[in-house]
Write a protein that holds these residues in place. Structure first.
Motif, PDB file in Angstrom:
ATOM      1  N   THR A 325     -17.361  -0.022  -2.022  1.00 33.69           N
ATOM      2  CA  THR A 325     -15.860  -0.561  -2.385  1.00 33.69           C
ATOM      3  C   THR A 325     -15.855   0.503  -3.350  1.00 33.69           C
ATOM      4  O   THR A 325     -14.380   0.091  -4.507  1.00 33.69           O
ATOM      5  CB  THR A 325     -16.240  -1.521  -2.808  1.00 33.69           C
ATOM      6  OG1 THR A 325     -17.225  -2.242  -3.071  1.00 33.69           O
ATOM      7  CG2 THR A 325     -16.272  -1.938  -1.114  1.00 33.69           C
ATOM      8  N   PHE A 329     -12.280   2.000  -4.031  1.00 31.49           N
ATOM      9  CA  PHE A 329     -11.307   0.876  -4.207  1.00 31.49           C
ATOM     10  C   PHE A 329     -11.235   1.042  -5.898  1.00 31.49           C
ATOM     11  O   PHE A 329     -10.419   0.692  -6.705  1.00 31.49           O
ATOM     12  CB  PHE A 329     -11.030  -0.119  -3.693  1.00 31.49           C
ATOM     13  CG  PHE A 329     -10.799   0.324  -2.282  1.00 31.49           C
ATOM     14  CD1 PHE A 329      -9.506   0.538  -2.113  1.00 31.49           C
ATOM     15  CD2 PHE A 329     -11.451  -0.482  -1.949  1.00 31.49           C
ATOM     16  CE1 PHE A 329      -9.683   0.802  -0.588  1.00 31.49           C
ATOM     17  CE2 PHE A 329     -11.609  -0.661  -0.698  1.00 31.49           C
ATOM     18  CZ  PHE A 329     -10.636   0.122   0.030  1.00 31.49           C
ATOM     19  N   SER A 401      -5.743  -1.934   1.962  1.00 33.77           N
ATOM     20  CA  SER A 401      -6.265  -1.127   1.325  1.00 33.77           C
ATOM     21  C   SER A 401      -5.453  -0.448   0.915  1.00 33.77           C
ATOM     22  O   SER A 401      -5.537   0.035  -1.286  1.00 33.77           O
ATOM     23  CB  SER A 401      -6.855   0.313   2.082  1.00 33.77           C
ATOM     24  OG  SER A 401      -7.921  -0.317   2.781  1.00 33.77           O
TER      25      SER A 401
END
Length: 456
Positions: A325, A329, A401
């Motif tokens: 993650t 991100f 996402s």
């Protein structure tokens, strides 16, 4: 801490795939006194070694300052990769392509302590010695040459994979035919084989003697007889639809459990969902599915055995999710830096023990009951429901996402909507960004992901 670019990772994949192939070929030559292409593909590559090196580059760089955890992390990651690959190959061929059953401290013949320790040593060697050396050499190569060479190598490997996959599929189809046809028909079937497919099949049988069409045909025939004798049951055993069902159940129950836990400990009712639509925690859902996949055959083992396996697998899984993650991100969803015995704030010993306890409770108490309930669903209804949920979750995860990536972008490059209105300049004229800014503003994202922290 050394950081790896995409071109570095691609180079390392091919280098270590080739090095692994050389090791396998030499080992087979010593044991069997002849040259044998030990790779799954026709090229002089063993991709499992390359994928292992890629996992090291992605998930282990921050552990290079601590050799013990680097060794442990490499051992766990590579062992899980080898175990998963062994399981997948057995599902395809109905045979183990390698079997460590005669080696002490093995796990179902897929992995063993001896080679797990070897993987840990290779992690130390690659991350501390060979990777810096190789990357230094790769970065000297002109970029146009690098791009041309890598694209060519990737294209050839993909073509090789497709050829091998077609040959494997042909082997299974032929085996099913052999399970039904007479001896005369078998001869006719063999005359119709494609030359390339026949070559790949013969090479696979030389490389992995466990693969044999006659025995595969016999097993498929016996399996078809058993399935014909049994009444139709939805998601029986550890099947695909069982894992899908457990994923959705685990994702929902995990989200509810975390919400109640936070409310009880902090007095705050906050969202613990991983997606923008619905109370679903992807980490918990995948955790339930993966625990079932890896530990299903050991469900009758002692609680101590399952606890240790769950502690190790859960810790590794949570660490990988944290790194993933953050890389994808630019966001950290949990930070255990304030806990004792933590590793980079990604995992801590206490919560690893919680994973172990959860594994015992899941396999001994919750799973048998849930499995029985799932198998009571009519087969047709169950398949339709699961397929609809799969489509919904794929859409949900893609949209989540995109919304999270846009949220990160807004907070890192100061793209902020004014008075709740989004101008074309603020979205760079991109209709997707305009849609995300309008439907998923910062206020909504902060309600869905209250613990998310931006990182570089």
């Amino acid at each position: 801490m050394m950081m790896y670019s995409l071109t570095d990772i691609v180079w390392l994949f091919f280098v270590y795939s080739f090095a692994g192939w050389c090791i396998e070929v030499c080992y087979a030559a010593i044991c069997r006194r002849k040259f044998v292409n030990r790779g799954f593909v026709n090229s002089p590559l063993c991709p499992i070694y390359g994928f292992g090196a890629v996992l090291f580059c992605i998930f282990l760089p921050e552990l290079t300052a601590n050799p013990f955890f680097l060794f442990l992390g490499g051992m766990v990651l590579a062992t899980l990769l080898e175990y998963a690959t062994g399981m997948a190959m057995e599902k395809i061929f109905r045979k183990k392509l390698w079997d460590y059953s005669d080696i002490k401290w093995n796990l179902s013949g897929y992995v063993c302590a001896r080679y797990a320790l070897l993987w840990g040593g290779l992690a130390l060697l690659t991350m501390l010695v060979t990777n810096p050396l190789l990357c230094g050499i790769f970065r000297i190569i002109p970029r146009p040459v690098t791009i041309a060479a890598q694209w060519t190598a990737v294209g050839l490997l993909v073509l090789d994979f497709i050829t091998t996959a077609m040959a494997v599929l042909n082997m299974k189809i032929t085996a099913r035919r052999l399970a039904r046809l007479s001896e005369e028909m078998r001869k006719s079937s063999r005359l119709l084989e494609n030359r390339l497919t026949a070559y790949v099949r013969k090479r696979m049988q030389r490389s992995f003697p466990a693969i044999d069409e006659e025995s595969l045909a016999a097993e498929l025939k016996a399996q078809s007889r058993q399935s014909a004798a049994k009444p139709a049951v939805f998601a029986e055993g550890c099947s695909f639809y069982k894992l899908v069902s457990l994923f959705f159940i685990g994702a929902f129950l995990g989200d509810i459990t975390e919400t109640v836990f936070c409310l009880a400990t902090t007095g705050i009712l906050m969202s613990r969902s991983s997606v923008v639509y619905g109370p679903f925690s992807i980490v918990w859902g995948l955790g339930c599915a993966l625990l079932t996949l890896f530990l299903y055959r050991y469900r009758n083992k002692s609680d101590r055995y399952i606890f240790m396996a769950g502690t190790l697998l859960g810790g590794a899984y949570e660490y990988v999710c944290s790194v993933f993650t953050e890389l994808v991100f630019g966001t950290v969803f949990w930070d255990y830096s304030g806990f004792a015995f933590n590793l980079g704030g990604r995992i801590n010993l206490l919560y690893c023990f919680f994973w172990g306890i959860a594994a015992v409770v899941w396999l001994k108490v919750i799973y048998p009951r849930l499995s029985g309930l799932v198998e009571r669903i009519p087969p047709r209804t169950g398949k339709i429901l699961c397929n609809c949920m799969i489509v919904f979750m794929i859409f949900n995860m893609i949209l989540s996402s995109l919304a999270l990536a846009r949220y990160t972008e807004r907070n890192t490059v100061s793209v902020q909507p004014e008075n709740g209105q989004v101008s074309s300049e603020e979205t760079d004229g991109d209709p997707l960004n305009a849609f995300l800014d309008e439907h998923f503003p910062d206020e909504r994202m902060e309600r869905i992901y209250p613990n998310a922290k931006m990182v570089e």
